[in-house]
Design a protein around this motif. Structure first.
Motif, mmCIF file in Angstrom:
data_model
loop_
_atom_site.group_PDB
_atom_site.id
_atom_site.type_symbol
_atom_site.label_atom_id
_atom_site.label_comp_id
_atom_site.label_asym_id
_atom_site.label_seq_id
_atom_site.Cartn_x
_atom_site.Cartn_y
_atom_site.Cartn_z
ATOM 1 N N VAL A 145 72.221 41.693 45.832
ATOM 2 C CA VAL A 145 71.796 40.318 46.149
ATOM 3 C C VAL A 145 72.996 39.382 46.205
ATOM 4 C CG1 VAL A 145 70.437 38.336 45.372
ATOM 5 C CG2 VAL A 145 69.489 40.646 45.194
ATOM 6 N N ALA A 146 73.806 39.381 45.161
ATOM 7 C CA ALA A 146 74.953 38.470 45.085
ATOM 8 C C ALA A 146 75.849 38.912 43.941
ATOM 9 C CB ALA A 146 74.488 37.033 44.882
ATOM 10 N N ALA A 147 77.019 38.291 43.864
ATOM 11 C CA ALA A 147 77.935 38.555 42.755
ATOM 12 C C ALA A 147 77.321 38.068 41.444
ATOM 13 C CB ALA A 147 79.268 37.869 43.006
ATOM 14 N N ILE A 148 77.819 38.608 40.349
ATOM 15 C CA ILE A 148 77.226 38.327 39.042
ATOM 16 C C ILE A 148 77.222 36.845 38.718
ATOM 17 C CG2 ILE A 148 77.573 38.646 36.552
ATOM 18 C CD1 ILE A 148 78.483 41.529 37.220
ATOM 19 N N ASP A 149 78.321 36.142 38.982
ATOM 20 C CA ASP A 149 78.360 34.725 38.619
ATOM 21 C C ASP A 149 77.303 33.927 39.375
ATOM 22 O OD1 ASP A 149 79.682 35.108 41.018
ATOM 23 O OD2 ASP A 149 81.241 33.643 40.609
ATOM 24 N N LYS A 150 77.100 34.231 40.647
ATOM 25 C CA LYS A 150 76.068 33.540 41.418
ATOM 26 C C LYS A 150 74.666 33.889 40.921
ATOM 27 C CE LYS A 150 78.692 32.979 45.696
ATOM 28 N NZ LYS A 150 78.744 33.296 47.155
ATOM 29 N N LEU A 151 74.427 35.165 40.634
ATOM 30 C CA LEU A 151 73.116 35.573 40.134
ATOM 31 C C LEU A 151 72.753 34.853 38.847
ATOM 32 C CD1 LEU A 151 73.051 39.438 40.732
ATOM 33 C CD2 LEU A 151 71.416 37.773 41.625
ATOM 34 N N VAL A 152 73.713 34.744 37.954
ATOM 35 C CA VAL A 152 73.450 34.075 36.682
ATOM 36 C C VAL A 152 73.104 32.600 36.906
ATOM 37 C CG1 VAL A 152 74.501 33.307 34.521
ATOM 38 C CG2 VAL A 152 74.789 35.671 35.288
ATOM 39 N N LYS A 153 73.845 31.928 37.765
ATOM 40 C CA LYS A 153 73.580 30.513 38.046
ATOM 41 C C LYS A 153 72.200 30.321 38.665
ATOM 42 C CE LYS A 153 78.466 29.352 38.705
ATOM 43 N NZ LYS A 153 79.521 29.017 39.700
ATOM 44 N N TRP A 154 71.852 31.199 39.602
ATOM 45 C CA TRP A 154 70.565 31.062 40.289
ATOM 46 C C TRP A 154 69.378 31.440 39.398
ATOM 47 C CZ3 TRP A 154 72.316 34.344 45.103
ATOM 48 C CH2 TRP A 154 73.217 33.578 45.869
ATOM 49 N N CYS A 155 69.566 32.472 38.580
ATOM 50 C CA CYS A 155 68.422 33.104 37.923
ATOM 51 C C CYS A 155 68.253 32.766 36.451
ATOM 52 C CB CYS A 155 68.528 34.622 38.063
ATOM 53 S SG CYS A 155 68.588 35.192 39.770
ATOM 54 N N ARG A 171 81.193 49.989 42.270
ATOM 55 C CA ARG A 171 82.497 50.147 41.636
ATOM 56 C C ARG A 171 83.189 48.820 41.365
ATOM 57 N NH1 ARG A 171 84.715 55.181 45.386
ATOM 58 N NH2 ARG A 171 83.127 56.700 44.739
ATOM 59 N N SER A 172 82.730 47.762 42.007
ATOM 60 C CA SER A 172 83.351 46.452 41.797
ATOM 61 C C SER A 172 82.840 45.760 40.545
ATOM 62 C CB SER A 172 83.078 45.544 43.009
ATOM 63 O OG SER A 172 81.683 45.281 43.136
ATOM 64 N N ALA A 173 81.975 46.410 39.775
ATOM 65 C CA ALA A 173 81.372 45.770 38.602
ATOM 66 C C ALA A 173 82.401 45.180 37.631
ATOM 67 C CB ALA A 173 80.451 46.751 37.883
ATOM 68 N N PRO A 174 83.476 45.892 37.270
ATOM 69 C CA PRO A 174 84.459 45.286 36.344
ATOM 70 C C PRO A 174 85.080 44.012 36.906
ATOM 71 C CG PRO A 174 84.767 47.657 36.460
ATOM 72 C CD PRO A 174 83.804 47.309 37.551
ATOM 73 N N ASP A 175 85.402 44.012 38.193
ATOM 74 C CA ASP A 175 85.984 42.821 38.811
ATOM 75 C C ASP A 175 84.987 41.667 38.828
ATOM 76 O OD1 ASP A 175 88.363 44.151 39.287
ATOM 77 O OD2 ASP A 175 87.775 44.787 41.295
ATOM 78 N N GLU A 176 83.729 41.983 39.115
ATOM 79 C CA GLU A 176 82.705 40.930 39.131
ATOM 80 C C GLU A 176 82.530 40.310 37.747
ATOM 81 O OE1 GLU A 176 78.953 41.290 41.039
ATOM 82 O OE2 GLU A 176 79.671 42.771 42.479
ATOM 83 N N LEU A 177 82.525 41.149 36.732
ATOM 84 C CA LEU A 177 82.406 40.624 35.367
ATOM 85 C C LEU A 177 83.596 39.737 35.007
ATOM 86 C CD1 LEU A 177 81.002 43.512 33.129
ATOM 87 C CD2 LEU A 177 79.926 41.310 33.628
#
Length: 213
Positions: A145-155, A171-177
């Motif tokens: 759906v979106a990167a983690i920071d955006k998901l948290v803000k929206w949801c 595989r991008s999970a560490p970078d997204e965090l």
């Protein structure tokens, strides 16, 4: 070469898949069968996905199940029903809310839930921020759906005080965090990355769980 997508997918109907899903297999299979038959035509999956539907989509979605904890689940950006309808099919005693902004996809979700006997879902058309006043969930799930920071803000407004995010990531999970660390700190959330296996021979799924710190 056969043109039958069921014969192209080596996991379709396999003993390992049946054992993994147990008593919930008939509902999960019904949904997978419907998605395989209609998914490409309705723009839900690509043609190349049909022959690897179980590995890439169904089992990938099911890998979230052990991390859900308890309570009501809201699946944001449900799209084709991945992971929301798969999880609801596996979990008939739990309430699920599927949130999807596109009309044609919400119509698909209604049809698939009805035809596959997945009756523990509520389907809402809209974006997460548009349904915040009518949805309260203990768990929020999302896939692509979106990167983690955006998901948290929206949801975050949809989540109970001590709820959690359980997200399918790659595989991008560490970078997204790392990029989301300030947003997570502001929301008092802590992220953990898990490698979630399903059946032998299928690559584990990356699951990110955000809990209150």
């Amino acid at each position: 070469m056969t043109d039958d997508p069921r014969e192209q997918d080596p996991l379709d109907g396999s003993a390992a898949v049946r054992e993994y899903f147990g008593d919930t297999y008939p509902r999960v299979f019904a949904f997978a069968d419907m998605l395989r038959d209609q998914g490409v035509e309705r723009g839900l999956i690509g043609p190349r996905e049909v022959g690897r539907l179980w590995e890439r989509h169904i089992l990938n979605s099911a890998a979230l199940h052990p991390f859900l904890g308890e309570g009501r689940v809201a699946d944001v950006g449900s799209g084709a029903g991945l992971p929301g309808l798969v999880l609801a099919a596996m979990d008939p005693d739990r309430d699920y809310v599927l949130i999807e902004p596109m009309e044609r996809r919400t119509q698909w979700l209604f049809e698939a839930a009805r035809e596959c006997g997945i009756d523990n879902v509520q389907i809402l058309r809209g974006r997460a921020e548009e349904v915040a006043e009518s949805v309260e969930a203990d768990v929020i799930t999302a896939r692509a759906v979106a990167a983690i920071d955006k998901l948290v803000k929206w949801c975050r407004p949809l989540l109970t005080d001590h709820g959690q995010f359980v997200l399918l990531k790659g595989r991008s999970a560490p970078d997204e965090l790392e990029r989301a660390k300030y947003t997570l700190r502001k929301q008092r959330l802590t992220g953990e990355i898990h490698s979630a296996g399903t059946i032998a021979g299928v690559e584990p799924t990356t699951v990110v769980v955000l809990t209150h710190s």
